[in-house]
Design an enzyme around this catalytic site. Structure first.
Site, PDB file in Angstrom:
ATOM      1  N   ASP A   2      14.562   9.759-123.193  1.00  0.00           N
ATOM      2  CA  ASP A   2      13.137  10.037-123.411  1.00  0.00           C
ATOM      3  C   ASP A   2      12.918  10.636-124.795  1.00  0.00           C
ATOM      4  OD1 ASP A   2      10.496  10.045-122.772  1.00  0.00           O
ATOM      5  OD2 ASP A   2      10.591  11.770-121.425  1.00  0.00           O
ATOM      6  N   HIS A  19      11.717   3.349-130.671  1.00  0.00           N
ATOM      7  CA  HIS A  19      12.506   2.576-129.701  1.00  0.00           C
ATOM      8  C   HIS A  19      13.686   1.894-130.392  1.00  0.00           C
ATOM      9  CE1 HIS A  19       9.691   3.500-126.623  1.00  0.00           C
ATOM     10  NE2 HIS A  19       8.716   2.729-127.077  1.00  0.00           N
ATOM     11  N   LEU A 113      34.681   1.488-121.330  1.00  0.00           N
ATOM     12  CA  LEU A 113      33.492   2.118-120.751  1.00  0.00           C
ATOM     13  C   LEU A 113      32.638   1.100-119.969  1.00  0.00           C
ATOM     14  CD1 LEU A 113      31.526   4.743-121.022  1.00  0.00           C
ATOM     15  CD2 LEU A 113      30.392   3.371-122.760  1.00  0.00           C
TER      16      LEU A 113
HETATM   17  C1  IPE Z   1      11.598   6.602-123.871  1.00  0.00           C
HETATM   18  O1  IPE Z   1      10.828   7.057-124.920  1.00  0.00           O
HETATM   19  C2  IPE Z   1      11.819   5.108-123.910  1.00  0.00           C
HETATM   20  C3  IPE Z   1      11.173   4.312-122.831  1.00  0.00           C
HETATM   21  C4  IPE Z   1      10.679   4.793-121.719  1.00  0.00           C
HETATM   22  C5  IPE Z   1      11.124   2.868-123.022  1.00  0.00           C
HETATM   23  P1  IPE Z   1       9.259   7.250-124.742  1.00  0.00           P
HETATM   24  O2  IPE Z   1       8.599   5.979-125.154  1.00  0.00           O
HETATM   25  O3  IPE Z   1       8.935   7.718-123.365  1.00  0.00           O
HETATM   26  O4  IPE Z   1       8.951   8.392-125.815  1.00  0.00           O
HETATM   27  P2  IPE Z   1       7.878   9.557-125.702  1.00  0.00           P
HETATM   28  O5  IPE Z   1       8.071  10.264-124.385  1.00  0.00           O
HETATM   29  O6  IPE Z   1       6.533   8.940-125.834  1.00  0.00           O
HETATM   30  O7  IPE Z   1       8.214  10.449-126.874  1.00  0.00           O
HETATM   31 MG    MG Z   2       8.458   9.540-122.486  1.00  0.00          MG
END
Ligand code: IPE
Ligand code: MG
Length: 229
Positions: A2, A19, A113
């Site tokens: 996250d 991402h 792994l």
């Molecule tokens: C996590 O990062 C990745 C996915 C759920 C695809 P987020 O997209 O939830 O990032 P924040 O929480 O908005 O910072």
């Molecule tokens: Mg998030």
């Protein structure tokens, strides 16, 4: 994993940049785990609830998933990583599903792994699909008491032991429908570090915290001491 969006926002970049960086961290984390002798690394990439995000972000995430499979799997294979994908794949584009299957098959014999990526995954879905498949195969069990051992082979992570350590990055302190069944006795670790910043040093801190815990599995401290002696 996250915190990708917030990582990008802090840098005035679009969320997808976070991402992308998040995917790069998967490579780094797989290597760091393999070096430490970790046998199973399971990453929550996309939950069954993430479809609720804006259409554009969902679509870019799917593109990124495809790109990562096309470009990273060879590297994983060379590092002897066995790749697994768990989740309800029925909602994915058939071409993406093919790519997933191809990647799993290519790396199936690897003994390094085991890297599991949870995609369109939900812990409740996992338990439900396991019960449904168990009863479909053994209809005589309907209405009978079921045991954990009966259900185990039908859970998506049947090939792995239950996780020792659960790490959630990004500051939120919840499990968010990840491996609900399998996390029953896992040690939970929450860190404000955003996933794109979660590097080897951050992993080391998590492991150190884990090593200081006493895992009693319902027993008392005294019982554990007696076993050690
Ligand atoms: C996590 O990062 C990745 C996915 C759920 C695809 P987020 O997209 O939830 O990032 P924040 O929480 O908005 O910072
Ligand atoms: Mg998030």
């Amino acid at each position: 994993m996250d915190g990708n969006g917030r990582w990008a926002k802090k840098r005035l970049m679009p969320r997808i940049a976070g991402h992308k960086r998040g995917v790069e961290m998967i490579r780094e984390m797989s290597r760091a785990c393999a070096r430490r002798g970790v046998e199973y690394l399971t990453l929550f990439a996309f939950s069954s609830e993430n479809w609720r995000r804006p259409e554009e972000e969902v679509s870019l995430l799917m593109d990124l998933f495809r790109y990562a499979l096309q470009h990273e799997v060879r590297n994983l294979h060379e590092s002897r990583v066995r790749l697994k994908v768990i989740g309800d794949l029925s909602r994915f584009d058939p071409q993406l599903v093919q790519l997933i299957q191809y990647s799993e098959q290519m790396t199936a014999g690897n003994t390094g792994l085991t890297l599991t990526v949870a995609a369109n995954y939900g812990g409740r879905w996992d338990v439900l699909q396991a019960v449904a498949r168990l009863l479909a195969q053994r209809p005589e069990l309907a209405g009978q008491p079921l045991s954990e051992e009966m259900l185990a082979p039908y859970l998506t992570m049947h090939y792995a032991p239950e996780p020792d350590l659960f790490i959630r990055t990004g500051g939120e302190q919840r499990v968010s429908n990840f491996l609900l069944w399998q996390l029953a006795y896992s040690e939970l670790y929450f860190t404000p570090t955003l996933w794109p910043d979660f590097n080897e040093a951050a992993l080391e801190l998590a492991i150190t915290s884990y090593q200081q815990r006493e895992r009693r599995f319902g027993r008392t401290s005294e019982q554990l001491e007696a076993c050690k002696g």
